[in-house]
Design a protein around this motif. Structure first.
Motif, mmCIF file in Angstrom:
data_model
loop_
_atom_site.group_PDB
_atom_site.id
_atom_site.type_symbol
_atom_site.label_atom_id
_atom_site.label_comp_id
_atom_site.label_asym_id
_atom_site.label_seq_id
_atom_site.Cartn_x
_atom_site.Cartn_y
_atom_site.Cartn_z
ATOM 1 N N THR A 114 0.832 -1.214 0.000
ATOM 2 C CA THR A 114 0.000 0.000 0.000
ATOM 3 C C THR A 114 0.864 1.260 0.000
ATOM 4 O O THR A 114 0.590 2.230 -0.718
ATOM 5 C CB THR A 114 -0.927 -0.003 1.217
ATOM 6 O OG1 THR A 114 -1.708 -1.196 1.210
ATOM 7 C CG2 THR A 114 -1.852 1.200 1.204
ATOM 8 N N ALA A 115 1.923 1.249 0.802
ATOM 9 C CA ALA A 115 2.821 2.405 0.846
ATOM 10 C C ALA A 115 3.508 2.627 -0.502
ATOM 11 O O ALA A 115 3.679 3.773 -0.960
ATOM 12 C CB ALA A 115 3.860 2.209 1.948
ATOM 13 N N SER A 116 3.898 1.543 -1.165
ATOM 14 C CA SER A 116 4.540 1.671 -2.472
ATOM 15 C C SER A 116 3.588 2.262 -3.508
ATOM 16 O O SER A 116 3.950 3.126 -4.311
ATOM 17 C CB SER A 116 5.067 0.310 -2.938
ATOM 18 O OG SER A 116 6.045 -0.189 -2.043
ATOM 19 N N VAL A 117 2.330 1.787 -3.488
ATOM 20 C CA VAL A 117 1.326 2.313 -4.420
ATOM 21 C C VAL A 117 1.074 3.793 -4.155
ATOM 22 O O VAL A 117 1.008 4.616 -5.083
ATOM 23 C CB VAL A 117 0.025 1.496 -4.324
ATOM 24 C CG1 VAL A 117 -1.091 2.159 -5.128
ATOM 25 C CG2 VAL A 117 0.246 0.085 -4.823
ATOM 26 N N MET A 118 0.939 4.151 -2.887
ATOM 27 C CA MET A 118 0.701 5.554 -2.547
ATOM 28 C C MET A 118 1.889 6.429 -2.944
ATOM 29 O O MET A 118 1.725 7.544 -3.468
ATOM 30 C CB MET A 118 0.432 5.681 -1.054
ATOM 31 C CG MET A 118 -0.870 5.032 -0.601
ATOM 32 S SD MET A 118 -1.134 5.170 1.178
ATOM 33 C CE MET A 118 -1.261 6.938 1.348
ATOM 34 N N TYR A 121 1.806 6.878 -6.664
ATOM 35 C CA TYR A 121 0.735 7.792 -7.039
ATOM 36 C C TYR A 121 1.130 9.240 -6.794
ATOM 37 O O TYR A 121 0.959 10.105 -7.656
ATOM 38 C CB TYR A 121 -0.530 7.436 -6.251
ATOM 39 C CG TYR A 121 -1.647 8.432 -6.422
ATOM 40 C CD1 TYR A 121 -2.408 8.453 -7.593
ATOM 41 C CD2 TYR A 121 -1.927 9.348 -5.418
ATOM 42 C CE1 TYR A 121 -3.433 9.381 -7.750
ATOM 43 C CE2 TYR A 121 -2.945 10.274 -5.566
ATOM 44 C CZ TYR A 121 -3.698 10.292 -6.739
ATOM 45 O OH TYR A 121 -4.704 11.206 -6.890
ATOM 46 N N TYR A 122 1.682 9.508 -5.593
ATOM 47 C CA TYR A 122 2.041 10.890 -5.284
ATOM 48 C C TYR A 122 3.256 11.362 -6.086
ATOM 49 O O TYR A 122 3.376 12.544 -6.428
ATOM 50 C CB TYR A 122 2.279 11.051 -3.786
ATOM 51 C CG TYR A 122 0.994 11.042 -3.001
ATOM 52 C CD1 TYR A 122 0.072 12.078 -3.145
ATOM 53 C CD2 TYR A 122 0.683 9.993 -2.151
ATOM 54 C CE1 TYR A 122 -1.113 12.067 -2.438
ATOM 55 C CE2 TYR A 122 -0.509 9.975 -1.445
ATOM 56 C CZ TYR A 122 -1.409 11.019 -1.595
ATOM 57 O OH TYR A 122 -2.596 11.010 -0.910
ATOM 58 N N ASN A 123 4.161 10.424 -6.414
ATOM 59 C CA ASN A 123 5.263 10.797 -7.324
ATOM 60 C C ASN A 123 4.717 11.209 -8.692
ATOM 61 O O ASN A 123 5.193 12.168 -9.320
ATOM 62 C CB ASN A 123 6.236 9.643 -7.465
ATOM 63 C CG ASN A 123 7.072 9.435 -6.217
ATOM 64 O OD1 ASN A 123 7.209 10.347 -5.388
ATOM 65 N ND2 ASN A 123 7.622 8.238 -6.055
ATOM 66 N N GLY A 124 3.713 10.466 -9.183
ATOM 67 C CA GLY A 124 3.072 10.846 -10.448
ATOM 68 C C GLY A 124 2.379 12.192 -10.355
ATOM 69 O O GLY A 124 2.435 13.004 -11.284
ATOM 70 N N GLN A 125 1.704 12.448 -9.209
ATOM 71 C CA GLN A 125 1.053 13.744 -9.034
ATOM 72 C C GLN A 125 2.070 14.882 -9.025
ATOM 73 O O GLN A 125 1.833 15.958 -9.596
ATOM 74 C CB GLN A 125 0.256 13.742 -7.720
ATOM 75 C CG GLN A 125 -0.950 12.828 -7.743
ATOM 76 C CD GLN A 125 -1.992 13.277 -8.738
ATOM 77 O OE1 GLN A 125 -2.269 14.463 -8.858
ATOM 78 N NE2 GLN A 125 -2.546 12.319 -9.467
ATOM 79 N N ILE A 126 3.207 14.634 -8.363
ATOM 80 C CA ILE A 126 4.253 15.663 -8.334
ATOM 81 C C ILE A 126 4.795 15.920 -9.740
ATOM 82 O O ILE A 126 4.996 17.068 -10.157
ATOM 83 C CB ILE A 126 5.382 15.238 -7.375
ATOM 84 C CG1 ILE A 126 4.877 15.237 -5.924
ATOM 85 C CG2 ILE A 126 6.598 16.150 -7.524
ATOM 86 C CD1 ILE A 126 5.871 14.654 -4.927
ATOM 87 N N SER A 127 5.038 14.846 -10.494
ATOM 88 C CA SER A 127 5.527 15.009 -11.868
ATOM 89 C C SER A 127 4.500 15.752 -12.723
ATOM 90 O O SER A 127 4.846 16.625 -13.539
ATOM 91 C CB SER A 127 5.832 13.631 -12.478
ATOM 92 O OG SER A 127 6.839 12.963 -11.732
ATOM 93 N N HIS A 128 3.215 15.401 -12.541
ATOM 94 C CA HIS A 128 2.170 16.089 -13.288
ATOM 95 C C HIS A 128 2.106 17.571 -12.925
ATOM 96 O O HIS A 128 1.960 18.439 -13.798
ATOM 97 C CB HIS A 128 0.826 15.413 -12.997
ATOM 98 C CG HIS A 128 -0.322 16.003 -13.762
ATOM 99 N ND1 HIS A 128 -0.424 15.922 -15.134
ATOM 100 C CD2 HIS A 128 -1.413 16.695 -13.335
ATOM 101 C CE1 HIS A 128 -1.529 16.532 -15.532
ATOM 102 N NE2 HIS A 128 -2.150 17.000 -14.452
ATOM 103 N N ALA A 129 2.245 17.878 -11.643
ATOM 104 C CA ALA A 129 2.227 19.279 -11.215
ATOM 105 C C ALA A 129 3.421 20.040 -11.785
ATOM 106 O O ALA A 129 3.296 21.188 -12.226
ATOM 107 C CB ALA A 129 2.219 19.351 -9.689
ATOM 108 N N GLN A 130 4.596 19.412 -11.778
ATOM 109 C CA GLN A 130 5.773 20.059 -12.356
ATOM 110 C C GLN A 130 5.595 20.304 -13.856
ATOM 111 O O GLN A 130 5.996 21.348 -14.383
ATOM 112 C CB GLN A 130 7.007 19.198 -12.097
ATOM 113 C CG GLN A 130 7.418 19.147 -10.631
ATOM 114 C CD GLN A 130 8.574 18.199 -10.402
ATOM 115 O OE1 GLN A 130 8.925 17.416 -11.273
ATOM 116 N NE2 GLN A 130 9.146 18.248 -9.196
#
Length: 255
Positions: free
Chosen positions: A65-69, A72-81
């Protein structure tokens, strides 16, 4: 009964545990009692090594679960950048468009100012040319002045030379006759407009004369006759200009 079964099981396992204890003792090693045990020079499991196993099912679920989260948040950060970079690119594009628009507007203003300056200079040149013509008009009028037999300044009637009575000049001479009659009957307010129309008609008649001259081989006498006709046309033009300057044809009759 259960206690009896547990004791029997322990008695059955006793020979195996005794054999295991003999193997575990380094003195009873098959390599001899003198053999020594050497430990590894590097750790089998480095502290920073990624652990790919979990001791319990719950730990594995939590790690997954921690790896998936985290993914996900790494993808959100990349998308925001990426959105930030896109916004910066759009801002630069908008600034470039604004700069181009300002440059185009500046060019249009320069072109408009240059055209305005050209119009102003043209108007000044026209005014200067008109002033020079007005200054030279008395001299020109005196040089090409028509006699009362050639032009009746009271009625505007014109006595055309014989050459200009040819049918090839009939259209221009007819227009000039009507304009001079109108000029003789018009007050001072409209003499300038009529004089301009007379000047245009005289220019057309002079052009027709030049064309006839170019098509014919004239001798000396015929050339002098042609020059007399051309001089007559110039006289009509300067008579109209002088009338416009003086206000009417009647002012010229008394000169």
């Amino acid at each position: 009964m259960t206690r009896t079964f547990a004791m029997l099981t322990a008695v059955a396992m006793l020979p195996g545990l005794t054999a295991w204890g003999q193997i575990a003792d380094y003195n009873s090693s098959p390599y001899g009692p003198a053999a020594t045990h050497t430990s590894a020079s590097y750790p089998i499991g480095p502290p920073n090594a990624i652990q790919h196993h979990a001791s319990t099912l719950q730990e594995g679920v939590l790690r997954g679960t921690a790896s998936v989260m985290q993914a996900y948040y790494n993808g959100q950060i990349s998308h925001a950048q990426a959105r930030i970079l896109l916004a910066e690119a759009r801002a630069r594009e908008i600034q470039l468009r604004v700069t181009n628009m300002e440059a185009a507007q500046a060019r249009r203003q320069l072109v408009a100012a240059e055209r305005q300056e050209q119009r102003r200079m043209k108007m000044e040149n026209q005014l200067l040319a008109s002033q020079l013509q007005v200054a030279k008009l008395p001299e020109r009028h005196a040089e090409y002045r028509l006699s009362p037999m050639q032009l009746n300044r009271s009625t505007g009637e014109i006595a055309w030379p014989a050459a200009l009575q040819h049918e090839s000049f009939a259209a221009d001479t007819y227009v000039l006759e009507k304009l001079f009659i109108e000029l003789a009957e018009t007050g001072a307010s409209d003499t300038g407009y009529i004089a301009d129309r007379i000047e245009e008609a005289c220019e057309r008649l002079a052009g027709n004369l030049r064309q006839v001259r170019s098509n014919l081989e004239l001798d000396a006498e015929q050339y002098q006759h042609y020059m007399g006709c051309h001089r007559f046309v110039l006289g009509l033009k300067y008579e109209a200009k002088a009338a416009a300057l003086g206000g009417s044809m009647y002012a010229l009759a008394s000169q």
